[in-house]
Design an enzyme around this catalytic site. Structure first.
Site, mmCIF file in Angstrom:
data_model
loop_
_atom_site.group_PDB
_atom_site.id
_atom_site.type_symbol
_atom_site.label_atom_id
_atom_site.label_comp_id
_atom_site.label_asym_id
_atom_site.label_seq_id
_atom_site.Cartn_x
_atom_site.Cartn_y
_atom_site.Cartn_z
ATOM 1 N N CYS A 8 41.312 29.566 50.988
ATOM 2 C CA CYS A 8 42.757 29.464 51.272
ATOM 3 C C CYS A 8 43.022 29.060 52.724
ATOM 4 O O CYS A 8 43.384 27.911 53.010
ATOM 5 C CB CYS A 8 43.476 30.777 50.974
ATOM 6 S SG CYS A 8 43.431 31.271 49.240
ATOM 7 N N ARG A 9 42.859 30.000 53.647
ATOM 8 C CA ARG A 9 43.288 29.747 55.029
ATOM 9 C C ARG A 9 42.396 28.787 55.797
ATOM 10 O O ARG A 9 42.887 27.818 56.392
ATOM 11 C CB ARG A 9 43.405 31.082 55.791
ATOM 12 C CG ARG A 9 44.500 31.981 55.256
ATOM 13 C CD ARG A 9 44.349 33.407 55.743
ATOM 14 N NE ARG A 9 43.157 34.041 55.197
ATOM 15 C CZ ARG A 9 42.688 35.237 55.536
ATOM 16 N NH1 ARG A 9 43.339 35.939 56.453
ATOM 17 N NH2 ARG A 9 41.612 35.731 54.966
HETATM 18 P P1 4NP Z 1 40.901 33.230 52.222
HETATM 19 O O1 4NP Z 1 41.577 34.017 51.006
HETATM 20 O O2 4NP Z 1 40.060 34.251 52.978
HETATM 21 O O3 4NP Z 1 42.060 32.749 53.010
HETATM 22 O O4 4NP Z 1 40.057 32.134 51.602
HETATM 23 C C1 4NP Z 1 40.846 34.790 50.103
HETATM 24 C C2 4NP Z 1 40.092 34.192 49.145
HETATM 25 C C3 4NP Z 1 39.387 34.957 48.211
HETATM 26 C C4 4NP Z 1 39.444 36.325 48.291
HETATM 27 C C5 4NP Z 1 40.184 36.936 49.274
HETATM 28 C C6 4NP Z 1 40.880 36.169 50.192
HETATM 29 N N1 4NP Z 1 38.751 37.110 47.328
HETATM 30 O O5 4NP Z 1 38.866 38.344 47.382
HETATM 31 O O6 4NP Z 1 38.060 36.553 46.475
#
Ligand code: 4NP
Length: 148
Positions: A8-9
């Site tokens: 995501c981020r």
């Molecule tokens: P990110 O978001 O750290 O911004 O990529 C997430 C993606 C997956 C998960 C948590 C946050 N997860 O728990 O799978």
């Protein structure tokens, strides 16, 4: 650019930075990774891909991976999205110099109430839009600092 899942981020931060670096013809290598490997090999979350696309940025080609030791030698700066990422990534550093490469990305902005980029994974569309707004501003400022 590092977050938890690298879906995501950090892919958005990566895509924004690549877009701006390319636009200005700068010779800078940009990449992203996660602190966990459970999404390794996957493309970014479709909600993040769509939010980026709505703003003219293509991140669909990126693939998630876990941060590795070489990242600390290849890259001069490692920007993380939140304090939990900061702790996790700093704990992987082998020297003081490596530890000092790790920074909270929103520290580049002095005009925001946000100190961390909120995790939108369990959120709604507006949460993805907020992530875009924050990272668009932060990457603009990073580019400005680099050019100066
Ligand atoms: P990110 O978001 O750290 O911004 O990529 C997430 C993606 C997956 C998960 C948590 C946050 N997860 O728990 O799978």
């Amino acid at each position: 650019m590092v977050c938890l899942g690298n879906i995501c981020r950090s892919p958005l931060a990566d895509g924004l930075m690549r877009f701006k670096v390319e636009k200005l013809g700068l010779n800078i290598q940009v990449d992203s990774a996660g602190t966990i490997g459970i999404h390794s090999g996957q493309g970014p979350d479709p909600r993040m891909v769509q939010t980026a696309k709505n703003n003219g940025i293509d991140i669909s080609f990126l693939r998630a991976r876990k941060i590795k030791d070489e990242d600390f030698t290849i890259f001069d700066h490692i920007y993380v999205m939140d304090r939990s990422n900061l702790r996790d990534v700093q704990s992987l550093a082998k020297t003081i110099e490596e530890k000092e490469k790790v920074k909270l990305i929103l520290d580049v902005l002095d005009t925001t109430n946000y100190k961390e980029v909120p995790d939108p994974y369990y959120g709604a569309e507006r949460d993805f839009i907020k992530v875009f707004e924050l990272l668009d501003k932060a990457t603009d400022k990073l580019i400005e600092e680099i050019v100066q």
